[in-house]
Enzyme design. Structure first.
Site, PDB file in Angstrom:
ATOM      1  N   HIS A 165       2.045   4.967  -2.742  1.00 49.35           N
ATOM      2  CA  HIS A 165       2.192   6.417  -2.624  1.00 49.35           C
ATOM      3  C   HIS A 165       3.511   6.876  -3.258  1.00 49.35           C
ATOM      4  O   HIS A 165       3.581   7.952  -3.864  1.00 49.35           O
ATOM      5  CB  HIS A 165       2.143   6.845  -1.157  1.00 49.35           C
ATOM      6  CG  HIS A 165       0.793   6.686  -0.530  1.00 49.35           C
ATOM      7  ND1 HIS A 165      -0.336   7.288  -1.033  1.00 49.35           N
ATOM      8  CD2 HIS A 165       0.398   6.004   0.579  1.00 49.35           C
ATOM      9  CE1 HIS A 165      -1.377   6.991  -0.259  1.00 49.35           C
ATOM     10  NE2 HIS A 165      -0.954   6.202   0.721  1.00 49.35           N
ATOM     11  N   HIS A 172       0.828  -1.205   0.000  1.00 48.70           N
ATOM     12  CA  HIS A 172       0.000   0.000   0.000  1.00 48.70           C
ATOM     13  C   HIS A 172       0.866   1.260   0.000  1.00 48.70           C
ATOM     14  O   HIS A 172       0.706   2.142  -0.860  1.00 48.70           O
ATOM     15  CB  HIS A 172      -0.903  -0.003   1.229  1.00 48.70           C
ATOM     16  CG  HIS A 172      -1.665   1.269   1.424  1.00 48.70           C
ATOM     17  ND1 HIS A 172      -3.022   1.352   1.240  1.00 48.70           N
ATOM     18  CD2 HIS A 172      -1.278   2.527   1.777  1.00 48.70           C
ATOM     19  CE1 HIS A 172      -3.421   2.589   1.467  1.00 48.70           C
ATOM     20  NE2 HIS A 172      -2.370   3.321   1.804  1.00 48.70           N
ATOM     21  N   GLU A 173       1.776   1.356   0.949  1.00 47.99           N
ATOM     22  CA  GLU A 173       2.536   2.591   1.105  1.00 47.99           C
ATOM     23  C   GLU A 173       3.483   2.828  -0.063  1.00 47.99           C
ATOM     24  O   GLU A 173       3.748   3.981  -0.425  1.00 47.99           O
ATOM     25  CB  GLU A 173       3.301   2.580   2.435  1.00 47.99           C
ATOM     26  CG  GLU A 173       2.406   2.577   3.662  1.00 47.99           C
ATOM     27  CD  GLU A 173       1.478   3.787   3.752  1.00 47.99           C
ATOM     28  OE1 GLU A 173       1.800   4.828   3.129  1.00 47.99           O
ATOM     29  OE2 GLU A 173       0.446   3.694   4.435  1.00 47.99           O
TER      30      GLU A 173
END
Length: 444
Positions: A243, A239-240
């Site tokens: 970014h 997920h991160e």
């Protein structure tokens, strides 16, 4: 979640949910009051009205309608989840259905159920996920999917010897840089997130490439063990890093157009969590740190079967936290401010399984309501879009480079240059809907 002693589980939970309560409760009260004053000064009724005016949701009413709808949609599954866990607990511990399932026991009995009836031991799965191969495997997926190349920089100028620096290339052109700071050390922030340090933007003398950082706190290696991550931590990593990819993909003229709107920005990363739930993907890097054995497919199938074991309760936890955030900033009464503990008690009536424990103050150490007020609903709001966009990869292939390129250019690279709904609809070839999100929770 693995401690055999209920007394130990309770003691730990009470301590954990009271972190910083001696100082931060008063500070939170001050923050909420001052933010309300600010909203009034700029012509809004509440701070939520003020902050939501520039988000996709636009108004508090839209957020409340969204959250109320999720309470209704998830309640039936949450009842089944709770009954299942209590029935297992009764059999395991000799209790009765009438006895409540205490919050400090929830994770323990969930883990025991995974082990005994699903054959899934999270600590055994961890042995197949050493950090080195995991990072390499994840980066390979992102590179193949998005048409980027990540090159490690030798002897980089960094703030700690454990920090790594990578340069990002597209067609042999440098388009960005990112740092990996993944292990704890004294005085380091304990959170886990990907963040842009500087955005891409056009200058008269050329284009300034973006720089980002992935900050984490994985268990460091020891003399006996390499750093091993849980499947949950793997989910956070995928997920991160999304970014980071979004920061690298932006090529707009103005830095202020990078990052998308707050209640859609998470969607761009949440979508990547789906890749770790595909065995053909996972087996490319999930290998036992000692033997090199690939994570057994039977273990993965068991994990998949258990994925939605408590999805109703999990979704309701997200809704409850989102409502708490909204109550703080949308229903604040300066003449009679509600005690922040009382808000937990009042919200408990709405949910099948309320997690608040009397005598605790989890809001004292909750970073989102401090630094990102009226943001938490965005994790649920954006997940609806994330799961819908993932259907394009399900149709074309999880490593389909053409779909990945379109995703990089239309979604990750857009920021706020074009209206978000326009680019989502162009990517999907149809208006977005919530069908894939509902399906992902096992609520069909």
């Amino acid at each position: 979640n693995n401690a055999e002693s209920e007394e130990t589980r309770k003691a730990f939970t009470m301590l954990y949910r009271n972190r910083a309560a001696d100082k931060n409760l008063e500070i939170l009260d001050q923050l909420v009051a001052k933010r309300h004053e600010l909203a009034l000064l700029v012509g809004f009724e509440t701070y939520a009205d003020y902050t939501l005016s520039v988000k996709m949701a636009e108004t508090p009413e839209n957020v409340w309608d969204f959250l109320d709808g999720l309470v209704e949609a998830t309640s039936g599954k949450a009842v089944k989840d709770l009954d299942r866990l209590k029935a297992f607990r009764n059999e395991y511990a000799g209790t009765s259905m009438a006895e409540p399932l205490q919050s400090w026991n929830f994770g323990y009995f969930h883990n025991q159920l995974l082990k005994t009836q699903y054959g899934v031991d999270p600590e055994e799965v961890r042995k197949y996920l050493p950090v080195g191969p995991v990072l390499e495997g994840m980066m390979d997926i992102y590179q193949q999917l998005l048409g980027m190349e990540f090159r490690p920089v030798e002897n980089p100028s960094v703030w700690h010897e454990s920090v790594e620096l990578y340069e990002v290339y597209e067609d042999n052109t440098l388009v960005g840089r990112f740092y990996l700071d993944l292990f704890p050390r004294p005085n380091k922030e304990s959170h886990f997130y990907g963040v842009g340090l500087s955005s891409g933007n056009q200058h008269p003398d050329g284009y300034e490439i973006p720089v980002a950082m992935l900050l984490g706190n994985f268990t460091p290696p020891s003399e006996d063990l390499p750093s091993l991550v849980s499947h949950g931590e793997l989910n956070t990593l995928f997920h991160e890093f999304g970014h980071i990819a979004a920061s690298m993909a932006f090529k707009g003229k103005y830095a202020g157009q990078n990052g998308s709107l707050p209640d859609f920005a998470e969607a761009m990363s949440q979508i990547f969590e789906n890749w770790i739930w595909d065995y053909d993907i996972l087996k490319t890097f999930a290998m036992h740190y000692e033997t090199g054995e690939v994570l057994p497919e039977e273990t993965f199938r068991n994990m998949l079967d258990a994925r939605n074991l408590v999805s109703g309760i999990g979704a309701q936890r997200g809704v409850q936290a989102s409502m708490y955030d909204m109550v703080l900033y949308n229903r604040y009464d300066p003449d009679n401010p509600a005690p922040t503990d009382q808000i937990w008690r009042d919200l408990a009536e709405k949910f099948v399984y309320a997690t608040y424990i009397e005598g605790t103050h989890p809001q004292a150490a909750w970073i989102h309501i401090n630094t990102h007020p009226t943001y938490y609903y965005g994790y649920l709001w954006s997940r609806v879009y994330a799961q819908d966009m993932f259907t394009a990869f399900e149709a074309n292939g999880l490593l389909d480079a053409e779909t990945g390129k379109r995703y990089r250019e239309l979604i990750l690279g857009n920021g706020t240059q074009r209206p978000i709904l326009d680019v989502v609809e162009e990517f999907l070839g149809r208006p977005p809907n919530n069908e894939a999100y509902i399906r992902s929770l096992g609520l069909e």
